[in-house]
Design a protein around this motif. Structure first.
Motif, mmCIF file in Angstrom:
data_model
loop_
_atom_site.group_PDB
_atom_site.id
_atom_site.type_symbol
_atom_site.label_atom_id
_atom_site.label_comp_id
_atom_site.label_asym_id
_atom_site.label_seq_id
_atom_site.Cartn_x
_atom_site.Cartn_y
_atom_site.Cartn_z
ATOM 1 N N PRO A 66 59.315 7.847 28.167
ATOM 2 C CA PRO A 66 58.477 7.707 26.967
ATOM 3 C C PRO A 66 59.258 7.492 25.678
ATOM 4 C CG PRO A 66 57.674 9.501 28.347
ATOM 5 C CD PRO A 66 59.010 9.095 28.897
ATOM 6 N N VAL A 67 60.440 8.100 25.595
ATOM 7 C CA VAL A 67 61.301 7.915 24.421
ATOM 8 C C VAL A 67 62.588 7.253 24.891
ATOM 9 C CG1 VAL A 67 62.476 8.998 22.474
ATOM 10 C CG2 VAL A 67 60.338 9.980 23.350
ATOM 11 N N LYS A 68 62.890 6.131 24.323
ATOM 12 C CA LYS A 68 64.055 5.354 24.743
ATOM 13 C C LYS A 68 65.315 6.209 24.700
ATOM 14 C CE LYS A 68 65.968 0.747 23.891
ATOM 15 N NZ LYS A 68 65.440 0.146 25.130
ATOM 16 N N SER A 69 66.016 6.275 25.827
ATOM 17 C CA SER A 69 67.292 6.966 26.006
ATOM 18 C C SER A 69 67.170 8.479 26.144
ATOM 19 C CB SER A 69 68.299 6.634 24.901
ATOM 20 O OG SER A 69 69.519 6.205 25.473
ATOM 21 N N MET A 70 65.943 9.017 26.157
ATOM 22 C CA MET A 70 65.761 10.429 26.475
ATOM 23 C C MET A 70 65.379 10.568 27.944
ATOM 24 S SD MET A 70 63.960 12.142 23.116
ATOM 25 C CE MET A 70 64.798 12.141 21.545
ATOM 26 N N ARG A 71 65.218 11.793 28.412
ATOM 27 C CA ARG A 71 64.906 12.039 29.812
ATOM 28 C C ARG A 71 63.593 11.385 30.222
ATOM 29 N NH1 ARG A 71 66.893 18.325 30.405
ATOM 30 N NH2 ARG A 71 68.928 17.851 31.353
ATOM 31 N N GLY A 72 63.529 11.026 31.497
ATOM 32 C CA GLY A 72 62.329 10.395 32.022
ATOM 33 C C GLY A 72 61.386 11.387 32.677
ATOM 34 N N GLN A 73 60.262 10.841 33.128
ATOM 35 C CA GLN A 73 59.242 11.627 33.824
ATOM 36 C C GLN A 73 58.930 10.929 35.144
ATOM 37 O OE1 GLN A 73 55.995 11.214 31.064
ATOM 38 N NE2 GLN A 73 56.647 12.951 29.815
ATOM 39 N N ASP B 22 55.714 3.910 29.002
ATOM 40 C CA ASP B 22 57.171 3.762 29.067
ATOM 41 C C ASP B 22 57.735 3.238 27.748
ATOM 42 O OD1 ASP B 22 59.638 3.798 30.569
ATOM 43 O OD2 ASP B 22 59.546 1.614 30.621
ATOM 44 N N ARG B 23 58.801 3.872 27.271
ATOM 45 C CA ARG B 23 59.520 3.437 26.061
ATOM 46 C C ARG B 23 58.584 3.140 24.883
ATOM 47 N NH1 ARG B 23 62.420 2.488 31.172
ATOM 48 N NH2 ARG B 23 64.640 2.626 30.707
ATOM 49 N N THR C 240 64.024 16.266 26.253
ATOM 50 C CA THR C 240 62.921 16.110 27.195
ATOM 51 C C THR C 240 61.604 15.877 26.466
ATOM 52 O OG1 THR C 240 64.025 17.620 28.744
ATOM 53 C CG2 THR C 240 61.679 17.167 29.124
ATOM 54 N N PRO C 241 61.062 14.656 26.500
ATOM 55 C CA PRO C 241 59.778 14.380 25.843
ATOM 56 C C PRO C 241 58.599 14.700 26.764
ATOM 57 C CG PRO C 241 60.734 12.342 26.646
ATOM 58 C CD PRO C 241 61.688 13.443 27.041
ATOM 59 N N ARG C 242 57.497 15.133 26.177
ATOM 60 C CA ARG C 242 56.277 15.430 26.941
ATOM 61 C C ARG C 242 55.055 14.983 26.140
ATOM 62 N NH1 ARG C 242 59.296 20.278 27.421
ATOM 63 N NH2 ARG C 242 60.153 20.597 29.532
ATOM 64 N N PHE C 243 54.150 14.276 26.793
ATOM 65 C CA PHE C 243 52.897 13.908 26.154
ATOM 66 C C PHE C 243 52.041 15.154 25.942
ATOM 67 C CE2 PHE C 243 53.930 9.785 28.165
ATOM 68 C CZ PHE C 243 53.799 8.965 27.051
ATOM 69 N N ARG C 244 51.415 15.250 24.785
ATOM 70 C CA ARG C 244 50.537 16.389 24.515
ATOM 71 C C ARG C 244 49.242 16.302 25.322
ATOM 72 N NH1 ARG C 244 51.039 16.270 17.943
ATOM 73 N NH2 ARG C 244 53.269 16.763 17.825
ATOM 74 N N GLN C 245 48.800 15.060 25.584
ATOM 75 C CA GLN C 245 47.593 14.851 26.387
ATOM 76 C C GLN C 245 47.970 13.970 27.581
ATOM 77 O OE1 GLN C 245 43.873 14.116 23.983
ATOM 78 N NE2 GLN C 245 45.344 13.758 22.334
ATOM 79 N N ASN D 39 62.234 1.958 36.588
ATOM 80 C CA ASN D 39 60.837 2.388 36.663
ATOM 81 C C ASN D 39 60.384 2.642 38.091
ATOM 82 O OD1 ASN D 39 60.482 -0.042 34.204
ATOM 83 N ND2 ASN D 39 60.079 2.108 33.777
ATOM 84 N N ILE D 40 60.886 1.827 39.017
ATOM 85 C CA ILE D 40 60.446 1.933 40.409
ATOM 86 C C ILE D 40 61.663 2.069 41.311
ATOM 87 C CG2 ILE D 40 59.235 0.783 42.304
ATOM 88 C CD1 ILE D 40 57.515 -0.644 40.248
#
Length: 267
Positions: free
Chosen positions: A18-25, A40-41, A69-74, A179-180
């Motif tokens: 979700p945030v470029k160059s931060m951890r993924g989900q 994504d990004r 580590t980014p996280r969506f609030r919803q 991504n995959i």
């Protein structure tokens, strides 16, 4: 005439950053649109020290960024476009409406455990401090993925395994920030290279065209859990694999996919 298809593997895992160059989900299912994986990004931090054609702050400037580590609030709003079901049902296949910036708002956990709103100036300041003198850092947002080159990136488990055997290094495929993650029936590393110029069907609907091999930089040298560098990995990819690992794709038909879905080669 029906198009002949051959199952060549399956989707082992789906990832978005979700945030470029931060951890993924890692996610069990994903909407794949023309701009890539939904969510994504969407966010990136720009630096005043970057060139005009690539203004982003990345792990190349500060390895610590990889540990945020980014996280969506919803999280439910980040699965697929809000009206995808209705858009897909219409015979003309209208372009779906993406969730708003408010619905896709994020919080980011720093390596020290402190949590910031994605737009908190203190987060940008902390990244600037980590990057060092000469970096003025600001947040940018887009409804479409701010990828480096192409909307979708893929790599096989077998390629990671081959590189591990060649280098003697335990390699986590997250290093490649794809991504995959594909599990190919051939069992051969770098077999995805043979797909360039071909089209694949993912699951029941999504169709992608493989555009090119994925040229690599020092980002793959950084451990996704510690940020520590292993330069010999990039050296191996450069010297023995023309500096490529994985493939890039363009999306031809949008839709939902999930981990475990079959991957078919379209003749």
């Amino acid at each position: 005439m029906a198009i002949e298809q051959k199952i060549i593997g399956s989707i082992d895992a789906l990832w978005r950053y979700p945030v470029k160059s931060m951890r993924g989900q890692t996610i069990e299912q994903a909407f794949i649109g023309y701009a890539g994986i939904y969510g994504d990004r969407l966010y990136a931090f720009k630096t005043s020290a970057g060139p005009d054609f690539f203004p982003y702050l990345t792990g190349r400037e500060t390895q610590d960024m990889l540990l945020y580590t980014p996280r969506f609030r919803q999280p439910d709003k980040a699965v697929q476009p809000v009206n995808w079901a209705e858009a897909e049902a219409l015979s003309v296949g209208i372009t779906p409406v993406f969730s708003s910036a408010h619905e896709l708002a994020m919080d980011v956990e720093a390596p020290n455990g402190q949590v910031y709103a994605i737009d908190d100036p203190a987060l940008a300041d902390q990244l600037a401090t980590s990057a060092g003198a000469g970096h003025e850092v600001s947040l940018t947002h887009s409804q479409r993925a701010m990828t480096d080159c192409r909307p979708l990136s893929l790599i096989s488990l077998q390629t990671g395994q081959q590189l591990a055997e060649e280098t003697g290094i335990a390699i986590d495929n997250r290093r490649f920030r794809a991504n995959i993650h594909l599990d190919l029936n051939s069992g051969q590393g770098f077999d995805e290279d043979k797909l360039v110029g071909r089209s694949l069907k993912l699951g029941d609907k999504v169709v992608i065209t493989i555009v090119e091999r994925d040229p690599r930089c020092e980002m793959i040298t950084y451990d996704p859990d510690t940020g520590e560098a292993t330069p010999e990995l990039l050296r191996q990819v450069s010297q023995h694999h023309e500096r490529n690992a994985g493939i890039y794709a363009a999306v031809v038909v949008e839709g939902m996919v999930k981990a475990g879905d079959r991957v078919e080669l379209m003749a």
